[in-house]
Design a protein around this motif. Sequence first.
Motif, PDB file in Angstrom:
ATOM      1  N   UNK A  41       0.589  -1.146  -0.070  1.00 12.14           N
ATOM      2  CA  UNK A  41       0.115  -0.027  -0.037  1.00 12.14           C
ATOM      3  C   UNK A  41       0.716   1.273  -0.044  1.00 12.14           C
ATOM      4  N   UNK A  42       2.030   1.281   0.795  1.00 11.12           N
ATOM      5  CA  UNK A  42       2.650   2.628   0.890  1.00 11.12           C
ATOM      6  C   UNK A  42       3.620   2.583  -0.454  1.00 11.12           C
ATOM      7  N   UNK A  43       4.114   1.365  -0.979  1.00 10.85           N
ATOM      8  CA  UNK A  43       4.899   1.658  -2.174  1.00 10.85           C
ATOM      9  C   UNK A  43       4.066   1.915  -3.452  1.00 10.85           C
ATOM     10  N   UNK A  44       2.634   1.440  -3.566  1.00 10.41           N
ATOM     11  CA  UNK A  44       2.086   2.132  -4.617  1.00 10.41           C
ATOM     12  C   UNK A  44       1.600   3.565  -4.395  1.00 10.41           C
ATOM     13  N   UNK A  45       1.360   4.052  -3.084  1.00 16.06           N
ATOM     14  CA  UNK A  45       1.005   5.538  -3.162  1.00 16.06           C
ATOM     15  C   UNK A  45       2.312   6.241  -3.135  1.00 16.06           C
ATOM     16  N   UNK A  46       3.289   5.835  -3.007  1.00 14.55           N
ATOM     17  CA  UNK A  46       4.525   6.572  -3.060  1.00 14.55           C
ATOM     18  C   UNK A  46       5.148   6.760  -4.426  1.00 14.55           C
ATOM     19  N   UNK A  47       4.824   5.527  -5.257  1.00 14.89           N
ATOM     20  CA  UNK A  47       5.197   5.697  -6.527  1.00 14.89           C
ATOM     21  C   UNK A  47       4.367   6.525  -7.323  1.00 14.89           C
ATOM     22  N   UNK A  48       3.129   6.657  -7.165  1.00 16.78           N
ATOM     23  CA  UNK A  48       2.067   7.627  -7.877  1.00 16.78           C
ATOM     24  C   UNK A  48       2.230   8.895  -7.372  1.00 16.78           C
ATOM     25  N   UNK A  49       2.464   9.131  -6.082  1.00 14.04           N
ATOM     26  CA  UNK A  49       3.055  10.471  -5.917  1.00 14.04           C
ATOM     27  C   UNK A  49       4.290  11.019  -6.531  1.00 14.04           C
ATOM     28  N   UNK A  50       5.326   9.927  -6.494  1.00 16.78           N
ATOM     29  CA  UNK A  50       6.782  10.702  -7.263  1.00 16.78           C
ATOM     30  C   UNK A  50       6.416  10.552  -8.827  1.00 16.78           C
ATOM     31  N   UNK A  51       5.401   9.754  -9.442  1.00 16.98           N
ATOM     32  CA  UNK A  51       5.528  10.053 -10.731  1.00 16.98           C
ATOM     33  C   UNK A  51       4.971  11.131 -11.220  1.00 16.98           C
TER      34      UNK A  51
END
Length: 629
Positions: free
Chosen positions: A88-98
């Motif tokens: 969950x954290x990795x998905x949210x992090x990658x979308x924000x950083x994208x």
Amino acid sequence: MMEATEQEDLIADAGQFVAPPNGGMNELLNVGEEDNIQGQMEEFLGPQTQYNEEEEERKYYRRKRLGVIKNVVAASLGAMMVYSVYMGLLQMQLILHYDMTYREVKYSNLGLEDIDRKMLMGINVTPIIGLLYTPVLIRFLGTKWMMFLASGIYALFVSTNYWERYYTLVPSAVAIGVAIVPLWASLGNYITRMAQQYYEYVNYKEEHVQEQKRLPKGACHSYIIIFQSVFYLIFNLSLVFAELPMRLVLNSHLHENKHILANVKICGAEIKGMIPGFNTTVLTNLPRSMLLIKVESVLMGFAFLAMIIFLVLCGPAYRPTEEIDLRSIGWGNIFQLPFKHLRDYRLRLLCPFFIYSGLEVLFAITGFSLSYGVCILGLKHLWLLIVVYGLSSSIFSALSLFLLRLPRWVCLVGGAAVHAVLIIALLAFSTKPDRPEYLGPLLVISVLWGLGTALNKTGVSTLLGMLYAEEKERLDFIYTIYHWWQAIAIFIVYLWSDLPMRAKLSILLATLLLSCYCYCVMERRVAKKVQHRLPRIPRPRHKVKGYRYLEEDNSDESDSEKSVEEENDENLEEEMPSADGEEEEQDAGSVGADSPRVWRRGAGGQQHRWEDGHLQGAENEDNSPRLLQ
């Protein structure tokens, strides 16, 4: 007068007889009290009529069985929480950083794109070397403590997101990569060990259980099937809970499909890479920092809860003496044994299935959900596809319980058949972006892919447990090899990210067909009873210092008693014939003599003693001729 005096004497004598002195009365009372106390003691120490030893034993082992079930559920919940938080954290992090706006506004000169690339490299590349250190870590720490430590590393990854910098995100991602193989090898080993323990507690009256001998072949297979099914039924829910941050936090900040998919020309099998032309701005407005901190704090709390579950609720996988035996074979042997186990043709022929088991899960989460799901339906439907996939794989994990009545090949071959049909369908499926009418077919594909994943995962883990159920000292090596090949699959998926979709699907299909062929060959050889080659595990080499409770000597005996025992041992050695003496020499020199007394004897029957942690020869003139001989 005379008659009167005689009557008075008789009366006096009678009075003395009727009323004895007080001392006599006390003696009679003491005798009665002693008899009463003795009767109470006999009643207390004697056999109790209300105590039923067999019933108490039955209740004791019933509690033990409930404890094993608690361990399985706790390990499953702990693993589910860890991966829910992590994904969950990795998905949210990658979308924000994208999102380009998020990068420029919050971290203009930090280079988040470069950090994300190196972070993904750390997660995907580091597990390749897992085969080198995983067995050593598991044997050194123990199965339970390895699970606890690995969950702590995942919690560390969550904590680094409070302060997103290169020196926090990248090292924590590398630590995640280091912990993946040990965590999964420990989980597989732990669930199988719980099945073995449950069998022992159910059949506690059997002679081979009481003497702690090797279990009969196939004795605990039914428990392995049930426990692996329960584990994956609970664990696969992690995909469902991992989408909560996406659904509750990010979904309201995402752009509509017309903006996100404006430059995307084609979706499905004809694309190259993930989603070519995908817009670099996906957020309408940036989430508030305090909102992100609250989300990360909640995830951090669940990560700590998972650690506490592993620490408090999960019992040990082995007895203390078994843990010592597992460590005492030598660290060099522990390092070599995973490689030597690859000589077993069963493991070699299952390696393609191990690789496919890793490829298909990552393809479902990254390839299918992005190149098909997001490209056709939009980013707002990503959470729905993964939730349906997670629920499907969780529910269908219960289908492996049919292995209690059906042959074990049904699970693996059934899952492979479902995936083969879906891969062929995906090879032919291409369409234009932003087509919401394809929501139903894509959800059906997610459900069916989850069915195949459930049969695949439970089938492989159950098969390994059944093949090596009687070899409890080898389980950590077996599951290390299994999850190391899955780590190779993770690395392959990382490398193929820029390949055309048809090339990815072709690799997946070729791996699946090769896996089925090798598995059929393996089952055929097993049916023909072809002898497999397993490496010999050295006997444990116990050290007297540090393991005093393993000694046969009584720690409460005096020095005089010890000296008498040593003299008796010397006399017995002198009276024994030479052949027996040679056998004792071999036992003393062999690896793993359990008795510390044997370790006190060197070659040729020389007596040794431990002083200040050093082994010293006993200076005995009587033994010198025998030593020269």
